[in-house]
Design an enzyme around this catalytic site. Structure first.
Site, mmCIF file in Angstrom:
data_model
loop_
_atom_site.group_PDB
_atom_site.id
_atom_site.type_symbol
_atom_site.label_atom_id
_atom_site.label_comp_id
_atom_site.label_asym_id
_atom_site.label_seq_id
_atom_site.Cartn_x
_atom_site.Cartn_y
_atom_site.Cartn_z
ATOM 1 N N ASN A 5 28.302 75.786 30.267
ATOM 2 C CA ASN A 5 27.066 75.231 30.835
ATOM 3 C C ASN A 5 27.177 75.308 32.349
ATOM 4 O OD1 ASN A 5 24.830 73.785 31.587
ATOM 5 N ND2 ASN A 5 25.656 71.785 30.986
ATOM 6 N N LYS A 7 24.991 74.697 34.603
ATOM 7 C CA LYS A 7 24.139 73.774 35.369
ATOM 8 C C LYS A 7 23.418 74.565 36.481
ATOM 9 C CE LYS A 7 27.382 70.119 34.458
ATOM 10 N NZ LYS A 7 27.597 68.701 34.566
ATOM 11 N N HIS A 93 20.640 66.794 27.220
ATOM 12 C CA HIS A 93 21.810 66.585 28.095
ATOM 13 C C HIS A 93 21.576 65.306 28.912
ATOM 14 C CE1 HIS A 93 24.851 67.159 31.165
ATOM 15 N NE2 HIS A 93 25.389 68.107 30.419
ATOM 16 N N GLU A 95 22.160 64.503 31.860
ATOM 17 C CA GLU A 95 21.584 64.680 33.210
ATOM 18 C C GLU A 95 20.066 64.794 33.121
ATOM 19 O OE1 GLU A 95 23.987 68.027 34.303
ATOM 20 O OE2 GLU A 95 25.730 66.743 34.628
ATOM 21 N N GLU A 161 29.006 64.103 24.224
ATOM 22 C CA GLU A 161 29.372 64.143 25.638
ATOM 23 C C GLU A 161 29.286 62.735 26.219
ATOM 24 O OE1 GLU A 161 28.925 68.181 27.575
ATOM 25 O OE2 GLU A 161 26.980 67.250 27.717
ATOM 26 N N GLY A 167 31.792 65.670 34.373
ATOM 27 C CA GLY A 167 31.988 65.981 35.791
ATOM 28 C C GLY A 167 32.874 64.992 36.537
ATOM 29 N N SER A 205 34.576 67.012 31.019
ATOM 30 C CA SER A 205 35.818 67.278 31.750
ATOM 31 C C SER A 205 36.854 68.051 30.937
ATOM 32 C CB SER A 205 36.406 65.972 32.303
ATOM 33 O OG SER A 205 35.538 65.448 33.290
HETATM 34 C C1 PEP Z 1 28.448 69.326 30.912
HETATM 35 O O1 PEP Z 1 27.779 69.537 31.897
HETATM 36 O O2 PEP Z 1 27.911 69.367 29.806
HETATM 37 C C2 PEP Z 1 29.871 69.042 31.072
HETATM 38 C C3 PEP Z 1 30.577 68.748 30.026
HETATM 39 O O3 PEP Z 1 30.380 69.118 32.359
HETATM 40 P P1 PEP Z 1 31.936 69.027 32.786
HETATM 41 O O4 PEP Z 1 32.711 69.932 31.875
HETATM 42 O O5 PEP Z 1 31.936 69.490 34.202
HETATM 43 O O6 PEP Z 1 32.343 67.612 32.626
#
Ligand code: PEP
Length: 242
Positions: A5, A7, A93, A95, A161, A167, A205
């Site tokens: 992903n 972003k 998601h 975000e 998630e 992040g 992460s």
């Molecule tokens: C994500 O954006 O779905 C995500 C898991 O980001 P990260 O791996 O940077 O935590």
């Protein structure tokens, strides 16, 4: 499946370099799909590249609007995604839930419309730190999973998630991931009107150090990776050792 992903990152040049490197260096396994979700403006470009020469990478979108037809400036619908070569779409998601204030009704409509266009939705669920600390995780996840129409459930991929892990560099530990994935799988089994297997992937992460332990759990069907997916070499290593 291992999902990148990106972003709001990247450029045509980076996409070309990434896809070329990843495609030639992953030890590709049909059972472990490799999915790239670039920013929306690069979907068509990426879809064309994949079609021309990189068929071990699949295309996913980070965004989809719910209506097929509406006077929506900036909108993009599932038909357009399918036309651009997408096979997957990330829905819900955290975000977007937070910044775009997406309601359960909107998310449910997005799921229906993407499935109608034969896209595979990657439906994200997860609790915030505050909810975790208040012991509300299971209730929150149950509410989020209730958005899924039960007759379409088996068409979805679920991404667990935890919001506090995205992040932040603080992934959930394996026992916590297994506990939550077991809860999600149980909930889906009770809700679904089909016996088809529903994949539950983990995101938050994931990196080169923790990917193997997380992916090797029989409760985890894949990884959704943000930050660590941008570098082609790191992503390739994660794919190969997971
Ligand atoms: C994500 O954006 O779905 C995500 C898991 O980001 P990260 O791996 O940077 O935590």
């Amino acid at each position: 499946m291992i999902i990148a992903n990106w972003k709001m990152n990247g450029s045509k040049e980076l996409i070309k370099e990434w896809i070329d490197f990843v495609s030639h260096n992953i030890e590709f396994n049909q059972a472990k799909e490799c999915i790239l979700c670039p920013p929306t403006c690069y979907l068509d470009y990426t879809g064309t590249l994949i079609k021309q020469s990189y068929n071990n990478v699949k295309l996913g979108s980070q965004h989809c609007d719910s209506a097929l037809s509406a006077p929506l400036t900036g909108g993009i619908n599932s038909q357009m995604l399918e036309d651009a070569g997408c096979e997957f779409v990330i829905i819900g998601h955290s975000e977007q839930r937070i910044h775009l204030k997406e309601s359960n009704q909107i998310l449910s409509d997005k799921l229906k419309s993407s499935i109608e266009m034969n896209l595979n939705p990657i439906f994200c669920v997860g609790e915030s730190l505050q909810q975790k600390e208040a012991n509300q995780t299971n209730d929150i996840l149950a509410q989020q999973l209730d958005t899924l129409p039960s007759n379409l459930l088996h068409e979805c991929i679920i991404a667990y998630e935890p919001v506090w892990a995205i992040g932040t560099g603080k992934n959930a530990d394996i026992s916590y991931i297994e506990e939550i994935h077991t809860f999600i799988k149980e909930k889906l089994k009770n809700k679904s009107d089909s016996t088809n297997y529903i994949s539950v992937v983990y995101g938050g992460s994931v990196n080169l150090v923790n990917c193997k332990e997380i992916y090797s759990s029989d409760k985890v069907d894949g990884l959704l990776i943000g930050g660590a997916s941008l570098d082609s070499d790191t992503f390739t290593k994660i794919y190969n050792i997971s």
